[in-house]
Design an enzyme around this catalytic site. Structure first.
Site, PDB file in Angstrom:
ATOM      1  N   ARG A  63       0.854  -1.188   0.000  1.00 40.12           N
ATOM      2  CA  ARG A  63       0.000   0.000   0.000  1.00 40.12           C
ATOM      3  C   ARG A  63       0.888   1.237   0.000  1.00 40.12           C
ATOM      4  O   ARG A  63       1.928   1.266   0.643  1.00 40.12           O
ATOM      5  CB  ARG A  63      -0.900   0.014   1.236  1.00 40.12           C
ATOM      6  CG  ARG A  63      -2.054  -0.969   1.163  1.00 40.12           C
ATOM      7  CD  ARG A  63      -2.973  -0.845   2.361  1.00 40.12           C
ATOM      8  NE  ARG A  63      -2.348  -1.296   3.587  1.00 40.12           N
ATOM      9  CZ  ARG A  63      -1.869  -0.522   4.539  1.00 40.12           C
ATOM     10  NH1 ARG A  63      -1.968   0.795   4.439  1.00 40.12           N
ATOM     11  NH2 ARG A  63      -1.301  -1.019   5.609  1.00 40.12           N
ATOM     12  N   TYR A  88      -1.253  -3.426  -6.947  1.00 40.52           N
ATOM     13  CA  TYR A  88      -1.075  -4.111  -5.659  1.00 40.52           C
ATOM     14  C   TYR A  88      -2.411  -4.233  -4.920  1.00 40.52           C
ATOM     15  O   TYR A  88      -3.151  -3.245  -4.784  1.00 40.52           O
ATOM     16  CB  TYR A  88      -0.054  -3.378  -4.780  1.00 40.52           C
ATOM     17  CG  TYR A  88      -0.069  -3.966  -3.393  1.00 40.52           C
ATOM     18  CD1 TYR A  88       0.480  -5.230  -3.169  1.00 40.52           C
ATOM     19  CD2 TYR A  88      -0.715  -3.332  -2.338  1.00 40.52           C
ATOM     20  CE1 TYR A  88       0.398  -5.828  -1.920  1.00 40.52           C
ATOM     21  CE2 TYR A  88      -0.802  -3.918  -1.085  1.00 40.52           C
ATOM     22  CZ  TYR A  88      -0.240  -5.162  -0.883  1.00 40.52           C
ATOM     23  OH  TYR A  88      -0.344  -5.764   0.338  1.00 40.52           O
ATOM     24  N   LYS A 114      -9.612  -2.380   1.750  1.00 36.72           N
ATOM     25  CA  LYS A 114      -9.234  -1.226   2.576  1.00 36.72           C
ATOM     26  C   LYS A 114     -10.042   0.012   2.176  1.00 36.72           C
ATOM     27  O   LYS A 114     -10.451   0.795   3.025  1.00 36.72           O
ATOM     28  CB  LYS A 114      -7.743  -0.944   2.435  1.00 36.72           C
ATOM     29  CG  LYS A 114      -6.849  -2.106   2.847  1.00 36.72           C
ATOM     30  CD  LYS A 114      -7.057  -2.465   4.283  1.00 36.72           C
ATOM     31  CE  LYS A 114      -6.073  -3.543   4.722  1.00 36.72           C
ATOM     32  NZ  LYS A 114      -6.296  -3.940   6.113  1.00 36.72           N
ATOM     33  N   HIS A 130     -10.499  -2.186  11.783  1.00 32.94           N
ATOM     34  CA  HIS A 130      -9.393  -3.025  11.300  1.00 32.94           C
ATOM     35  C   HIS A 130      -9.161  -4.121  12.338  1.00 32.94           C
ATOM     36  O   HIS A 130      -8.175  -4.101  13.069  1.00 32.94           O
ATOM     37  CB  HIS A 130      -8.160  -2.131  11.140  1.00 32.94           C
ATOM     38  CG  HIS A 130      -7.022  -2.764  10.404  1.00 32.94           C
ATOM     39  ND1 HIS A 130      -5.734  -2.294  10.486  1.00 32.94           N
ATOM     40  CD2 HIS A 130      -6.965  -3.824   9.559  1.00 32.94           C
ATOM     41  CE1 HIS A 130      -4.943  -3.028   9.727  1.00 32.94           C
ATOM     42  NE2 HIS A 130      -5.663  -3.965   9.164  1.00 32.94           N
ATOM     43  N   SER A 175      -0.562  -3.683  11.202  1.00 26.14           N
ATOM     44  CA  SER A 175      -0.037  -4.684  10.285  1.00 26.14           C
ATOM     45  C   SER A 175       1.218  -5.339  10.881  1.00 26.14           C
ATOM     46  O   SER A 175       1.964  -4.700  11.609  1.00 26.14           O
ATOM     47  CB  SER A 175       0.313  -4.042   8.942  1.00 26.14           C
ATOM     48  OG  SER A 175      -0.832  -3.433   8.417  1.00 26.14           O
ATOM     49  N   CYS A 207       1.492  -7.580  13.146  1.00 31.26           N
ATOM     50  CA  CYS A 207       1.469  -7.919  14.569  1.00 31.26           C
ATOM     51  C   CYS A 207       0.704  -9.218  14.803  1.00 31.26           C
ATOM     52  O   CYS A 207       0.305  -9.517  15.924  1.00 31.26           O
ATOM     53  CB  CYS A 207       0.872  -6.783  15.383  1.00 31.26           C
ATOM     54  SG  CYS A 207       1.940  -5.339  15.468  1.00 31.26           S
ATOM     55  N   ASP A 265      -9.232  -9.565   9.320  1.00 26.94           N
ATOM     56  CA  ASP A 265      -8.740  -8.215   8.997  1.00 26.94           C
ATOM     57  C   ASP A 265      -9.750  -7.098   9.267  1.00 26.94           C
ATOM     58  O   ASP A 265      -9.350  -6.022   9.668  1.00 26.94           O
ATOM     59  CB  ASP A 265      -8.301  -8.169   7.532  1.00 26.94           C
ATOM     60  CG  ASP A 265      -7.459  -6.957   7.186  1.00 26.94           C
ATOM     61  OD1 ASP A 265      -6.587  -6.588   8.003  1.00 26.94           O
ATOM     62  OD2 ASP A 265      -7.663  -6.357   6.117  1.00 26.94           O
ATOM     63  N   ARG A 315       2.006 -12.229  -0.850  1.00 30.10           N
ATOM     64  CA  ARG A 315       0.664 -12.467  -0.306  1.00 30.10           C
ATOM     65  C   ARG A 315       0.020 -13.724  -0.872  1.00 30.10           C
ATOM     66  O   ARG A 315       0.354 -14.161  -1.969  1.00 30.10           O
ATOM     67  CB  ARG A 315      -0.243 -11.282  -0.660  1.00 30.10           C
ATOM     68  CG  ARG A 315       0.177  -9.958  -0.051  1.00 30.10           C
ATOM     69  CD  ARG A 315      -0.318  -9.835   1.352  1.00 30.10           C
ATOM     70  NE  ARG A 315       0.115  -8.603   2.004  1.00 30.10           N
ATOM     71  CZ  ARG A 315      -0.591  -7.995   2.958  1.00 30.10           C
ATOM     72  NH1 ARG A 315      -1.738  -8.493   3.361  1.00 30.10           N
ATOM     73  NH2 ARG A 315      -0.121  -6.909   3.540  1.00 30.10           N
TER      74      ARG A 315
HETATM   75  C1  OXD Z   1      -2.895  -4.431   5.635  1.00 27.24           C
HETATM   76  C2  OXD Z   1      -3.537  -5.600   5.039  1.00 27.24           C
HETATM   77  O1  OXD Z   1      -2.031  -3.828   4.977  1.00 27.24           O
HETATM   78  O2  OXD Z   1      -4.413  -6.178   5.698  1.00 27.24           O
HETATM   79  O3  OXD Z   1      -3.236  -4.064   6.763  1.00 27.24           O
HETATM   80  O4  OXD Z   1      -3.220  -5.960   3.890  1.00 27.24           O
HETATM   81 MN    MN Z   2      -5.050  -5.175   7.437  1.00 24.93          MN
END
Ligand code: OXD
Ligand code: MN
Length: 582
Positions: free
Chosen positions: A69, A197, A206, A226, A248, A250, A275, A367
């Protein structure tokens, strides 16, 4: 297929703007998937993996400059800048439409535009939201197929009069200097140009389910967060649902797919989402959570049968792998996969690679996109229209020294303060040296689609309306001792902290009051089968007043950023924390 007159008119306008050679209306059928995959194999956009070993799986490589991102190129475009607030990049909507409209103009000449109607949330649920994404990328279509309910089911649900989010995406030139991720909450519109991406281009995720949805939630009286959602079944058979916000990297996906340690027999854990959570007040006065997504878009490096066996099972079929190593067996490999690397392969950039190559073979943000229904531990209620009732909310981050393993806030307002002051340290240093601290309130810093001071106010207002609010906790799996070693094993053993959370919700343990909240009393944590020194437990649960006084100063500095609209209740919470610290 799309009958909604407003949608049809908008699609016509966007076709005139982008001028594609062809327009394909996506219906979501299996036949369509086969056709699109065949085409993407021909053009090289996708590579088909070994269909015996990895049925339905494909590999994709992004452009080298397009692997994550791009927060600095992500904008909230509201008429007034203060409506985007101090934490978002802002652009005037007229300027944004004209500047990026010029990029979209003719951008799909020689290309095909795919029209994807999609649902975020469960079909038929009164809480779902509908979007339409126009894109020139088959990769996007196939990802949206996994991550959302899309095609005919969504067009039917859109009907002739449902509102919808207008999403426009074009890969453009994949030039970072011509890349913009624009959100127009006042127009329920998203424009994404110049990227391929996932986080920038799967507009349901998102962009819609967090940025636009947080704005809609503010207007309509709910929360888009989130957060992972997990159900924990205790040995007595009762399931407690917990939602958790973590920045992210964690371990949200790992916690959502936790495997109980053998020394905690009788526990079962079920995944609802990894997520995003949409939270609403139910008619019973509790807070109910829905996972609006239908799949996982998870990080691969470090994911193995040891760290997350359920994720590994989930991606055995019908999965899109992005930016990993292609092996000579026509399968995939990544760093931390838990199996030996191939002697040679093709790395994420498409170059010859061996384990001796200086660069990693998979991109650190490689990913997998996999359907949630593949996950062996999905909760039986994960697709319930009303969602699942939430008993506890967790906030967490990486704090090497400060935060104890787990503590409970005093009430919803204090819990909001705990969320608003969430922070995570960078992980570069393997020693006790504190990393760089980034404040990431509710893990929403990159995802809040409006002024964050108002978002905090919205949290406080929601708390007043929830008759039986969830209890709010803070967890920290990453505390280290003076030698810089992790004090807590993490992964499956995190269930021990969740058990204490559940027992607090049930009123079974009283904990120990400290200035920051309630921590487990020494004998309240289930440590059966864990080989931890009593000194480590003491350190894990300790509250260092001097360190917290410094933290209070840093919080004060952070709060000052938000200006006049910042809720005084949170300043009052800070003052109260200081008083309790003495
Ligand atoms: C993030 C994702 O970047 O979930 O938080 O991809
Ligand atoms: Mn995320």
């Amino acid at each position: 297929m799309i009958r909604n007159p407003e949608a049809r008119q908008w699609i016509e306008e966007m076709i005139s703007l982008c001028k594609p050679d062809n327009v394909v209306w996506i219906d979501g059928s299996d036949e369509e998937r086969r056709r699109l995959e065949e085409e993407a194999f021909r053009t090289g956009e996708l590579h088909q993996l070994d269909q015996q070993k990895l049925p339905g799986c494909v590999l994709h490589r992004t452009a080298h400059n397009d692997v994550a991102r791009t927060e600095h190129l992500t904008f909230i475009c509201t008429r007034r800048q203060e409506d985007a607030g101090p934490t978002n990049n802002w652009m005037d909507p007229q300027e944004a439409y004209s500047k990026v409209g010029a990029m979209f103009d003719g951008s799909m000449k020689g290309r095909t535009m795919y029209v994807i109607p999609f649902i975020m949330g469960v079909p038929g649920s009164p809480f779902n939201k509908i979007g339409i994404e126009l894109t020139d990328s088959i990769y996007v279509v196939l990802n949206m197929r996994i991550m959302t309910r899309m095609g005919k089911v969504a067009a039917d649900e859109l009907g002739t009069d449902r509102e919808f989010t207008k999403g426009l995406h074009c890969r453009g030139e994949l030039d970072i200097n011509r890349r913009y991720i624009l959100h127009f909450p006042e127009d329920n519109t998203i424009w994404s140009y110049g990227s391929g991406y996932g986080g920038n281009v799967l507009l349901g995720k998102k962009c819609l389910a967090l940025r636009i949805a947080s704005y809609l939630g503010w207007q309509e009286g709910w929360l888009a967060e989130h957060m992972l959602i997990v159900g924990v079944q205790s040995p007595d058979g009762e399931t407690t649902y917990i939602a958790g916000a973590f920045p992210s990297a964690c371990g949200k996906t790992n916690l959502a797919m936790l495997v109980p340690p053998e020394s905690m027999p009788g526990y079962k854990v079920f995944t609802v989402g990894d997520d995003i959570a949409w939270l609403r007040i139910g008619s019973d006065g509790r807070l109910w959570a829905v996972n609006p997504e239908a799949g996982f878009f998870g990080v691969l490096p470090g994911t193995s049968y040891k760290t997350n066996p359920n994720a590994m099972e989930t991606m055995k079929r019908d999965t899109i792998f992005t930016n990993v190593v292609l092996t000579p067996e026509n399968t995939v490999w990544w760093e931390g996969m838990g199996v030996d690397p191939p002697a040679r392969g093709i790395d994420w950039k498409g170059n010859e690679w061996t384990p001796d190559s200086p660069e990693p073979g998979a991109h650190p943000n490689a990913r997998f996109t996999a359907p949630a229904r593949n996950c062996p531990m999905m909760d039986p209620r994960w697709e319930d229209a009303a969602g699942v009732p939430i008993s506890a909310i967790l906030f967490g981050g990486r704090r090497a020294r400060l935060a104890p393993l787990v503590y409970e806030s005093l009430d919803w307002e204090h819990g909001t303060f705990v969320g608003a002051t969430m922070a995570s340290e960078t992980t570069a240093a393997a020693t006790a040296a504190a990393g760089v601290l980034r404040r990431d309130p509710m893990a929403m810093l990159p995802f809040c689609g409006y002024n964050m001071a108002r978002y905090f106010r919205h949290w406080l207002e929601m708390g007043k309306k929830i008759a039986s609010p969830p209890r709010i906790f803070h967890v920290n799996w990453f505390k280290r001792n003076a030698q810089g070693e992790f004090l807590w094993p993490g992964f499956g053993d995190n269930l021990r902290a969740l058990e204490w959370v559940i027992r607090r919700c049930r009123g079974e343990v009283s904990g120990t009051e400290t200035p920051i909240g309630v921590v487990p009393a020494a004998d309240e944590l289930n440590l059966n089968g864990l080989d931890l020194e009593p000194e480590a437990i003491r350190e894990l649960l300790a509250v260092d007043r001097d360190a917290w006084r410094e933290e209070a100063d840093s919080i004060e500095e952070f709060f000052a950023k938000f200006g006049e609209e910042f809720p005084q209740e949170l300043n009052a919470q800070l003052a109260a924390l200081r008083r309790r610290l003495g």
